[in-house]
Scaffold this motif. Structure first.
Motif, PDB file in Angstrom:
ATOM      1  N   VAL A  57       0.841  -1.202   0.000  1.00  0.00           N
ATOM      2  CA  VAL A  57       0.000   0.000   0.000  1.00  0.00           C
ATOM      3  C   VAL A  57       0.874   1.250   0.000  1.00  0.00           C
ATOM      4  O   VAL A  57       0.644   2.188  -0.767  1.00  0.00           O
ATOM      5  CB  VAL A  57      -0.961  -0.007   1.210  1.00  0.00           C
ATOM      6  N   LYS A  58       1.893   1.265   0.829  1.00  0.00           N
ATOM      7  CA  LYS A  58       2.791   2.427   0.897  1.00  0.00           C
ATOM      8  C   LYS A  58       3.520   2.647  -0.425  1.00  0.00           C
ATOM      9  O   LYS A  58       3.774   3.777  -0.822  1.00  0.00           O
ATOM     10  CB  LYS A  58       3.800   2.254   2.029  1.00  0.00           C
ATOM     11  N   ALA A  59       3.852   1.555  -1.104  1.00  0.00           N
ATOM     12  CA  ALA A  59       4.570   1.654  -2.371  1.00  0.00           C
ATOM     13  C   ALA A  59       3.637   1.943  -3.546  1.00  0.00           C
ATOM     14  O   ALA A  59       4.086   2.219  -4.654  1.00  0.00           O
ATOM     15  CB  ALA A  59       5.341   0.361  -2.636  1.00  0.00           C
ATOM     16  N   GLY A  60       2.329   1.837  -3.315  1.00  0.00           N
ATOM     17  CA  GLY A  60       1.361   2.077  -4.386  1.00  0.00           C
ATOM     18  C   GLY A  60       1.282   0.942  -5.372  1.00  0.00           C
ATOM     19  O   GLY A  60       0.887   1.134  -6.514  1.00  0.00           O
ATOM     20  N   THR A  61       1.649  -0.258  -4.950  1.00  0.00           N
ATOM     21  CA  THR A  61       1.659  -1.399  -5.863  1.00  0.00           C
ATOM     22  C   THR A  61       0.414  -2.277  -5.765  1.00  0.00           C
ATOM     23  O   THR A  61       0.347  -3.308  -6.391  1.00  0.00           O
ATOM     24  CB  THR A  61       2.896  -2.277  -5.637  1.00  0.00           C
ATOM     25  N   THR A  62      -0.561  -1.852  -4.969  1.00  0.00           N
ATOM     26  CA  THR A  62      -1.804  -2.604  -4.915  1.00  0.00           C
ATOM     27  C   THR A  62      -2.745  -2.043  -5.949  1.00  0.00           C
ATOM     28  O   THR A  62      -2.653  -0.888  -6.357  1.00  0.00           O
ATOM     29  CB  THR A  62      -2.460  -2.507  -3.513  1.00  0.00           C
ATOM     30  N   SER A  63      -3.664  -2.854  -6.422  1.00  0.00           N
ATOM     31  CA  SER A  63      -4.631  -2.370  -7.392  1.00  0.00           C
ATOM     32  C   SER A  63      -6.007  -2.876  -6.999  1.00  0.00           C
ATOM     33  O   SER A  63      -6.153  -3.983  -6.496  1.00  0.00           O
ATOM     34  CB  SER A  63      -4.277  -2.859  -8.796  1.00  0.00           C
ATOM     35  N   PRO A  64      -7.049  -2.057  -7.201  1.00  0.00           N
ATOM     36  CA  PRO A  64      -8.406  -2.495  -6.882  1.00  0.00           C
ATOM     37  C   PRO A  64      -8.856  -3.610  -7.802  1.00  0.00           C
ATOM     38  O   PRO A  64      -8.420  -3.696  -8.936  1.00  0.00           O
ATOM     39  CB  PRO A  64      -9.256  -1.238  -7.071  1.00  0.00           C
ATOM     40  N   ARG A  65      -9.711  -4.437  -7.302  1.00  0.00           N
ATOM     41  CA  ARG A  65     -10.258  -5.542  -8.116  1.00  0.00           C
ATOM     42  C   ARG A  65     -11.524  -5.128  -8.771  1.00  0.00           C
ATOM     43  O   ARG A  65     -12.248  -4.355  -8.406  1.00  0.00           O
ATOM     44  CB  ARG A  65     -10.504  -6.762  -7.240  1.00  0.00           C
TER      45      ARG A  65
END
Length: 65
Positions: A57-65
């Motif tokens: 999350v901090k790195a911005g590497t998550t994406s919404p499904r």
């Protein structure tokens, strides 16, 4: 007997009554997470899984499904 969990709202929730937010409760060996609008559903991630989630999350590497 399981301990009583004391839920704490995220400081980013804004504090409004109609705002959904993340809540967290600490137990002696684990953390529990839930959304305020669905308090009956909780997640109890392992420390490793929670660290990986927060890092992503901090790195911005998550994406919404």
């Amino acid at each position: 007997m399981s301990p009583t969990l004391h839920w704490q709202k995220s400081s980013f929730s804004g504090g409004g009554a109609d705002e959904d937010c993340l809540e967290i409760a600490a137990a002696p060996t684990t953390l529990h997470l839930r959304e305020s609008d669905t308090p009956g559903t909780t997640l109890s991630p392992t420390p490793t899984a929670l660290t990986a989630l927060l890092t992503a999350v901090k790195a911005g590497t998550t994406s919404p499904r």
